[in-house]
Design an enzyme around this catalytic site. Structure first.
Site, PDB file in Angstrom:
ATOM      1  N   GLU A  30      51.097  28.922 -21.187  1.00 47.60           N
ATOM      2  CA  GLU A  30      50.464  27.633 -20.877  1.00 47.60           C
ATOM      3  C   GLU A  30      51.446  26.520 -21.211  1.00 47.60           C
ATOM      4  O   GLU A  30      51.990  26.462 -22.305  1.00 47.60           O
ATOM      5  CB  GLU A  30      49.158  27.449 -21.661  1.00 47.60           C
ATOM      6  N   HIS A  76       5.151  25.504 -10.228  1.00 51.51           N
ATOM      7  CA  HIS A  76       4.806  24.101  -9.967  1.00 51.51           C
ATOM      8  C   HIS A  76       4.828  23.322 -11.272  1.00 51.51           C
ATOM      9  O   HIS A  76       4.375  23.841 -12.286  1.00 51.51           O
ATOM     10  CB  HIS A  76       3.402  24.023  -9.356  1.00 51.51           C
ATOM     11  N   GLY A 100      42.844  25.663 -20.982  1.00 54.28           N
ATOM     12  CA  GLY A 100      41.611  25.435 -20.210  1.00 54.28           C
ATOM     13  C   GLY A 100      41.878  24.746 -18.883  1.00 54.28           C
ATOM     14  O   GLY A 100      41.000  24.694 -18.023  1.00 54.28           O
ATOM     15  N   GLY A 101      43.075  24.182 -18.711  1.00 58.34           N
ATOM     16  CA  GLY A 101      43.466  23.628 -17.420  1.00 58.34           C
ATOM     17  C   GLY A 101      42.663  22.427 -16.965  1.00 58.34           C
ATOM     18  O   GLY A 101      42.092  21.690 -17.774  1.00 58.34           O
ATOM     19  N   THR A 102      42.614  22.239 -15.659  1.00 58.36           N
ATOM     20  CA  THR A 102      41.999  21.056 -15.055  1.00 58.36           C
ATOM     21  C   THR A 102      40.516  20.959 -15.389  1.00 58.36           C
ATOM     22  O   THR A 102      40.023  19.901 -15.812  1.00 58.36           O
ATOM     23  CB  THR A 102      42.155  21.117 -13.517  1.00 58.36           C
ATOM     24  N   CYS A 103      39.783  22.033 -15.168  1.00 55.70           N
ATOM     25  CA  CYS A 103      38.321  21.998 -15.324  1.00 55.70           C
ATOM     26  C   CYS A 103      37.939  21.459 -16.694  1.00 55.70           C
ATOM     27  O   CYS A 103      37.161  20.516 -16.813  1.00 55.70           O
ATOM     28  CB  CYS A 103      37.755  23.403 -15.121  1.00 55.70           C
TER      29      CYS A 103
HETATM   30  C1  LIG Z   1      38.057  15.166 -11.264  1.00 53.92           C
HETATM   31  C2  LIG Z   1      37.743  16.602 -10.924  1.00 53.92           C
HETATM   32  C3  LIG Z   1      36.458  17.063 -11.045  1.00 53.92           C
HETATM   33  C4  LIG Z   1      36.154  18.385 -10.739  1.00 53.92           C
HETATM   34  N1  LIG Z   1      34.869  18.805 -10.849  1.00 53.92           N
HETATM   35  C5  LIG Z   1      34.559  20.084 -10.510  1.00 53.92           C
HETATM   36  C6  LIG Z   1      33.224  20.548 -10.623  1.00 53.92           C
HETATM   37  O1  LIG Z   1      32.311  19.820 -11.010  1.00 53.92           O
HETATM   38  N2  LIG Z   1      32.971  21.839 -10.319  1.00 53.92           N
HETATM   39  C7  LIG Z   1      33.966  22.680  -9.899  1.00 53.92           C
HETATM   40  O2  LIG Z   1      33.676  23.845  -9.625  1.00 53.92           O
HETATM   41  N3  LIG Z   1      35.234  22.265  -9.790  1.00 53.92           N
HETATM   42  C8  LIG Z   1      35.559  20.988 -10.083  1.00 53.92           C
HETATM   43  N4  LIG Z   1      36.855  20.576  -9.994  1.00 53.92           N
HETATM   44  C9  LIG Z   1      37.883  21.532  -9.568  1.00 53.92           C
HETATM   45  C10 LIG Z   1      38.286  22.444 -10.736  1.00 53.92           C
HETATM   46  O3  LIG Z   1      38.655  21.665 -11.857  1.00 53.92           O
HETATM   47  C11 LIG Z   1      39.442  23.334 -10.320  1.00 53.92           C
HETATM   48  O4  LIG Z   1      39.102  23.967  -9.111  1.00 53.92           O
HETATM   49  C12 LIG Z   1      39.704  24.399 -11.368  1.00 53.92           C
HETATM   50  O5  LIG Z   1      40.053  23.823 -12.602  1.00 53.92           O
HETATM   51  C13 LIG Z   1      40.837  25.292 -10.877  1.00 53.92           C
HETATM   52  O6  LIG Z   1      41.175  26.170 -11.879  1.00 53.92           O
HETATM   53  P1  LIG Z   1      42.512  26.991 -11.832  1.00 53.92           P
HETATM   54  O7  LIG Z   1      42.256  28.135 -12.721  1.00 53.92           O
HETATM   55  O8  LIG Z   1      42.938  27.264 -10.465  1.00 53.92           O
HETATM   56  O9  LIG Z   1      43.643  26.026 -12.412  1.00 53.92           O
HETATM   57  P2  LIG Z   1      43.706  24.818 -13.523  1.00 53.92           P
HETATM   58  O10 LIG Z   1      42.368  24.679 -14.116  1.00 53.92           O
HETATM   59  O11 LIG Z   1      44.294  23.710 -12.822  1.00 53.92           O
HETATM   60  O12 LIG Z   1      44.650  25.441 -14.599  1.00 53.92           O
HETATM   61  C14 LIG Z   1      45.999  25.718 -14.371  1.00 53.92           C
HETATM   62  C15 LIG Z   1      46.722  25.782 -15.698  1.00 53.92           C
HETATM   63  O13 LIG Z   1      48.036  26.259 -15.486  1.00 53.92           O
HETATM   64  C16 LIG Z   1      48.942  25.520 -16.276  1.00 53.92           C
HETATM   65  N5  LIG Z   1      50.257  25.600 -15.621  1.00 53.92           N
HETATM   66  C17 LIG Z   1      50.604  25.110 -14.420  1.00 53.92           C
HETATM   67  N6  LIG Z   1      51.886  25.430 -14.125  1.00 53.92           N
HETATM   68  C18 LIG Z   1      52.330  26.144 -15.175  1.00 53.92           C
HETATM   69  C19 LIG Z   1      53.582  26.752 -15.458  1.00 53.92           C
HETATM   70  N7  LIG Z   1      54.577  26.735 -14.593  1.00 53.92           N
HETATM   71  N8  LIG Z   1      53.731  27.388 -16.636  1.00 53.92           N
HETATM   72  C20 LIG Z   1      52.692  27.426 -17.526  1.00 53.92           C
HETATM   73  N9  LIG Z   1      51.484  26.884 -17.299  1.00 53.92           N
HETATM   74  C21 LIG Z   1      51.310  26.248 -16.134  1.00 53.92           C
HETATM   75  C22 LIG Z   1      48.349  24.128 -16.284  1.00 53.92           C
HETATM   76  O14 LIG Z   1      48.819  23.377 -17.390  1.00 53.92           O
HETATM   77  C23 LIG Z   1      46.865  24.439 -16.388  1.00 53.92           C
HETATM   78  O15 LIG Z   1      46.454  24.548 -17.714  1.00 53.92           O
HETATM   79  C24 LIG Z   1      37.185  19.255 -10.317  1.00 53.92           C
HETATM   80  C25 LIG Z   1      38.501  18.800 -10.203  1.00 53.92           C
HETATM   81  C26 LIG Z   1      38.786  17.485 -10.516  1.00 53.92           C
HETATM   82  C27 LIG Z   1      40.213  17.019 -10.397  1.00 53.92           C
END
Ligand SMILES: Cc1cc2nc3c(=O)[nH]c(=O)nc-3n(C[C@H](O)[C@H](O)[C@H](O)COP(=O)(O)OP(=O)(O)OC[C@H]3O[C@@H](n4cnc5c(N)ncnc54)[C@H](O)[C@@H]3O)c2cc1C
Length: 456
Positions: A32, A438, A37-40
């Protein structure tokens, strides 16, 4: 080989996959580069839905008199307290992911940017990790469009929005789709003036026109200024404000205090050394996968947003299930088996499953349709939240549900009774024989199905 598997990224698919692999006796390295936990967890679902909850509280407090409740004085939003609440919720989730990985026996956490340096080799800092199986879960980030002048103004993305602990005087949201509309309504409810700029002729353009229109009306009623058919020609500073010039329209200049970019996402595949591994991407940078999520090189899989097969947490999680079934269970699950489903968390939310009405019409198949205004749903009436409508489409011959759009109170929960019937490939008549509780919104799904008429 120093590990059996390398997982790059701790988004929504990597951590559960690491847990499954370790439980099966594999030695796993997980990488990481930033926030666990990434984007979500950090800049997507979790913080935005926490913000939506604060905005809903403010909205309801302003409507308190409708319910016979006196708040006493004007409703104020303390943005520092709102942010502190978001930070607490996010922090708990992020720490939970990190702790669970760091304490996972058989799994080693590497912190840093992972990059392929060979087919089976990933470099992280000074270390080179080697494994026979590599799982890519690197997610995506906000797309920054090539608008003239954008590089000379301070703009916000979903990530930097998380640092905002003040009330923007006038927030301009570029992008009238899922991410943009949630922020737009949230900040309007906090008290900002909000303008949404959308290039397409309508908001959330992939939805049916009646759905787009209803969502636009809900937002306009709350005082959000919506400009559709609006392409931005340029951006510049205007004192301490930001000015956008539109290519068309009667009022082609918009000046606001802050600008949020919400026009789409791009995959984090540009600095991953994919060429060193021979992994193929499409022209937008998404890793090409087959229906089992195998990348173009044997022993490499791509999961989550970076494979372009989904853009949601639940699609990333489903990718984990497909890959775990492939690698560990000899159970050939396929990405093509899933039914499209998602929600837009405006208030009321829009929940979607399967095909839109436009898609059903385009398919040419004989179909039935039913709609119901939320004003006719007693639970919504009792709650004083009657905005929106529900729509379902059913195959005329098989009576299987083809799609649903639920814009209204609890739509994001109610949609699951429809989704489950769709997965069961059962006719909708099953729902009409089930006794529902209901007063709920769900009890009106069978009622609505009683009003199906041919789709003209
Ligand atoms: C504002 C917003 C609101 C959202 N709301 C919703 C919602 O309500 N419901 C829903 O289902 N989805 C929602 N989403 C979409 C959802 O967040 C993403 O679809 C989901 O997080 C994707 O997960 P992922 O596992 O693909 O990657 P991510 O969660 O993006 O995780 C990728 C991880 O990889 C790491 N990484 C990247 N490149 C490298 C590298 N080269 N080396 C090491 N680590 C790396 C990053 O730091 C990150 O931690 C939302 C998105 C946004 C932007």
């Amino acid at each position: 080989m120093d590990h059996d598997a390398i997982v790059i990224g701790t988004g929504q698919a990597g951590p559960p996959l690491a847990r499954r692999l370790v439980a099966a006796g594999w030695k796993v390295a997980i990488v990481e580069r930033k926030l666990f936990g990434g984007t979500c967890v950090n800049t997507g679902c979790t913080p935005t839905k926490t913000l939506v909850a604060s905005a809903y509280a403010a909205h309801l407090a302003r409507r308190a008199a409708d319910y016979g409740v006196s708040v006493g004085g004007t409703v104020e939003v303390d943005m520092k307290a709102v942010k502190a609440r978001v930070d607490a919720v996010v922090g708990q989730s992020r720490n939970g992911v990190e702790r669970s990985l760091r304490t996972l026996k058989g799994c080693t956490v590497y912190q840093g940017h992972g990059r392929f340096v060979g087919r089976k080799e990933v470099q992280v800092g000074k270390e080179t990790l080697v494994a026979d199986k590599i799982f890519i879960n690197v997610g995506g980030r906000a797309l920054v469009p090539p608008i003239p002048g954008l590089d000379r103004v301070h703009y916000l993305t979903n990530s930097s929005m998380m640092d905002v602990d003040f009330l923007p005087r006038h927030l301009i949201v570029l992008g009238g789709s899922y991410v943009g509309l949630e922020f737009a309504q949230v900040y309007r409810r906090f008290g900002s003036e909000v303008t949404v700029i959308e290039r397409a002729p309508r908001l959330i353009a992939r939805e049916d026109e009646d759905v787009s229109r209803a969502v636009a009306n809900i937002l306009t009623d709350e005082g959000i200024d919506i400009r559709v058919d609006s392409k931005v020609a340029g951006v510049e500073m205007h004192g301490s404000d930001i000015a956008l010039t539109l290519e068309t329209g009667a009022n082609p200049r918009i000046v606001g205090s802050h600008l949020l970019l919400a026009i789409g996402r791009r995959p984090n595949t540009d600095d991953l050394g994919l060429d060193k591994a021979g992994v193929a991407c499409d022209e937008r940078g998404y890793i090409q996968v087959d229906e089992y999520l195998h990348a173009s090189v044997p022993g490499i899989w791509a999961l989550g947003d970076c494979n372009g097969r989904g853009a949601f947490t639940h699609t990333a999680w489903n990718d984990f299930e497909i890959v775990a079934a492939d690698v560990l269970d000899d159970d050939p699950r396929r990405v093509t088996e899933r039914i499209e489903a998602y929600a837009l968390y405006t208030d009321p939310p829009l929940a979607r499953a399967g095909m839109t009405e436009a898609q059903v019409r385009k398919s040419g198949r004989p179909a039935l349709i039913a709609t119901m205004a939320m004003e006719d749903v007693s639970r919504a009436f009792e709650r004083g939240e009657t905005k929106g409508f529900m729509k379902m489409l059913v195959d005329k011959e098989t009576k299987q549900i083809l799609g649903a759009s639920l814009l209204g109170l609890a739509g994001d929960e109610v949609i699951h009774c429809i989704l489950d019937i769709m997965y069961a490939k059962a006719p909708c008549t099953v729902m009409q024989r089930a006794m529902h509780i209901h007063p709920t919104v769900s009890e009106f799904i069978p009622t609505m199905l009683g009003d199906l008429v041919p789709l003209q």
